[in-house]
Design an enzyme around this catalytic site. Structure first.
Site, PDB file in Angstrom:
ATOM      1  CB  SER A  31     -12.652  -0.449   6.147  1.00  0.00           C
ATOM      2  OG  SER A  31     -12.394  -1.083   7.381  1.00  0.00           O
ATOM      3  NE  ARG A  43      -9.477  -1.068  -5.843  1.00  0.00           N
ATOM      4  CZ  ARG A  43      -9.146  -1.496  -4.622  1.00  0.00           C
ATOM      5  NH1 ARG A  43     -10.072  -1.978  -3.816  1.00  0.00           N
ATOM      6  NH2 ARG A  43      -7.898  -1.434  -4.212  1.00  0.00           N
ATOM      7  CB  VAL A  44     -11.695  -6.429  -8.169  1.00  0.00           C
ATOM      8  CG1 VAL A  44     -11.294  -7.586  -7.264  1.00  0.00           C
ATOM      9  CG2 VAL A  44     -13.115  -6.629  -8.697  1.00  0.00           C
ATOM     10  N   GLY A  45     -10.104  -5.098  -5.496  1.00  0.00           N
ATOM     11  CA  GLY A  45      -8.813  -4.997  -4.824  1.00  0.00           C
ATOM     12  C   GLY A  45      -8.132  -6.347  -4.687  1.00  0.00           C
ATOM     13  CG  ASP A  46      -5.369  -6.611  -1.480  1.00  0.00           C
ATOM     14  OD1 ASP A  46      -6.271  -5.746  -1.416  1.00  0.00           O
ATOM     15  OD2 ASP A  46      -4.670  -6.928  -0.501  1.00  0.00           O
ATOM     16  N   GLY A  67      -4.719  -2.248  -2.342  1.00  0.00           N
ATOM     17  CA  GLY A  67      -4.711  -3.562  -2.973  1.00  0.00           C
ATOM     18  C   GLY A  67      -3.978  -3.639  -4.286  1.00  0.00           C
ATOM     19  CB  THR A  99      -4.574  -4.779   5.547  1.00  0.00           C
ATOM     20  OG1 THR A  99      -5.494  -3.695   5.689  1.00  0.00           O
ATOM     21  CG2 THR A  99      -3.330  -4.482   6.350  1.00  0.00           C
ATOM     22  N   GLY A 100      -4.407  -2.790   3.085  1.00  0.00           N
ATOM     23  CA  GLY A 100      -3.843  -1.591   2.490  1.00  0.00           C
ATOM     24  C   GLY A 100      -4.238  -1.464   1.029  1.00  0.00           C
ATOM     25  CB  THR A 135     -12.076  -5.431   2.304  1.00  0.00           C
ATOM     26  OG1 THR A 135     -11.923  -4.025   2.427  1.00  0.00           O
ATOM     27  CG2 THR A 135     -11.908  -5.790   0.846  1.00  0.00           C
ATOM     28  CB  THR A 148      -8.582  -5.723   4.266  1.00  0.00           C
ATOM     29  OG1 THR A 148      -8.620  -4.849   3.151  1.00  0.00           O
ATOM     30  CG2 THR A 148      -9.089  -7.084   3.927  1.00  0.00           C
TER      31      THR A 148
HETATM   32  N1  GLY Z   1      -6.909  -4.150   0.573  1.00  0.00           N
HETATM   33  C1  GLY Z   1      -8.225  -3.819   0.244  1.00  0.00           C
HETATM   34  C2  GLY Z   1      -8.376  -3.192  -1.056  1.00  0.00           C
HETATM   35  O1  GLY Z   1      -7.443  -2.670  -1.632  1.00  0.00           O
HETATM   36  O2  GLY Z   1      -9.484  -3.175  -1.550  1.00  0.00           O
END
Ligand code: GLY
Length: 341
Positions: free
Chosen positions: A82, A229-232, A255, A252-253, A219, A201
């Site tokens: 991850s 796609r971009v996360g948080d 995003g 984490t989790g 992450t 993450t």
């Molecule tokens: N928290 C990581 C993501 O959603 O990519």
């Protein structure tokens, strides 16, 4: 609902000793916040990452260097699917990495959708220190990394490629909660079926001997996500926020829910209003649950926070969110954070 806490204390030789604590937890809570330097980070893999960060902090180093060195550990670990090298790819088979870093002066740097580079956190730091920008993405981030002597590498391990090919048989996008713990289970490291995938993450926060705060977050993002796609994690204020007067927070989790609520910034602002780290994390989690109760039932989001006094806390939607703490007194602790469900 609060879940029971456990901790793992590492001996001088790094051998974990597992204990549960009921009454001990009181003492431990009271003791929180008395010790600096300190480094905390998300999930079980935070233990090894904290130890690398501690090498910097315990010799008087800067928190910024500590968090960078700390998160290098999971970034380079092929068993960790991850984060970084060995991360599960996107839907099209690309390993794309997101990372950001913040220092005690409010400087920040970030990369998103970066491919082929083992340590995206160090590219993020270079964006912060060597450019007038905050964030570089995709091909531009890769170009910048290569121009600055980062090595181009294949980050897709055989195990992650195999898992992706297995996933392609159904190609159903359904996040599985707390997968990191299972993935990192040394007794059964690669036993997940290929149609499961993770979203966990490493977020790390540290205070150095001078009392300065920094943070890092890195992450490979949601496995089998859409390409692009971009996360948080690379978004300042969502996956990470540090204010040297108040404290820092990371997440984490899933995003998308963190971005919608600007989660880490919210946690720091709540601490500014006087919330404890744990209560601030809880309030940020409650925002997600209140806005989307049906979605929240099925996903994991966790926040981890550290205030200027060295007090720390965490809260997650689902149970199973662990975090690691390292100080001169406590060596290493793995704490099963509180949760709503
Ligand atoms: N928290 C990581 C993501 O959603 O990519």
């Amino acid at each position: 609902m609060q879940n029971r806490r456990k901790f793992i204390k590492l001996s001088a030789f790094g051998i974990p000793m597992l204990s549960s604590f009921g009454s001990l937890s009181r003492d431990f809570t009271t003791a929180r916040g008395q010790v600096k330097p300190i480094v905390i980070s998300t999930w079980d893999f935070g233990i090894a990452a904290n130890q690398a960060a501690w090498k910097v902090l315990s010799t008087g180093g800067r928190a910024l260097d500590a968090v960078e060195q700390g998160v290098h550990v999971p970034e380079a670990d092929p068993k960790n699917q991850s984060v970084g090298y060995g991360g599960l790819p996107d839907r099209d088979g690309h390993v794309t990495l997101d990372a950001c870093i913040m220092d005690e002066l409010g400087n920040c740097g970030s990369v998103a959708g970066l491919e082929h580079i083992m340590h995206p956190i160090s590219v993020a730091r270079l964006v912060m220190e060597k450019t007038p920008h905050v964030m570089l993405v995709g091909d531009g981030a890769l170009q910048f990394a290569l121009e600055n002597d980062f090595k181009k590498e294949n980050l897709l391990t055989k195990e992650s490629e195999k898992a992706w090919k297995e996933w392609l048989k159904t190609a159903k996008y359904e996040p599985v909660m707390n997968i990191e713990n299972k993935l990192y289970d040394k007794a059964a490291p690669q036993k997940l079926p290929g149609n499961q995938y993770n979203h966990d993450t490493i977020g790390m926060l540290a205070i150095d001997a001078k009392g300065n705060l920094s943070g890092a977050c890195t992450t490979s993002g949601m496995a089998y996500k859409l390409h692009g796609r971009v996360g948080d994690s690379p978004i300042i204020g969502a996956g990470l926020y540090v204010d040297n007067e108040i404290g820092g927070a990371t997440s984490t989790g899933v995003g998308e829910e963190v971005i919608r609520n600007v989660g880490s910034f919210l946690v720091v602002e709540l601490m500014r209003q006087g919330y404890s780290p744990e209560d601030a994390c809880k309030e940020a989690v409650m925002r997600i649950i209140k806005k989307k109760p049906d979605i929240a039932k099925k996903i994991q989001v966790g926040f981890l926070a550290l205030n200027k006094k060295g007090e720390y806390g965490a809260y997650a939607i689902q149970k199973g969110f662990s975090y690691a703490v390292c100080t001169s007194q406590k060596n290493d602790l793995l704490i099963d954070g509180k949760s709503y469900y």
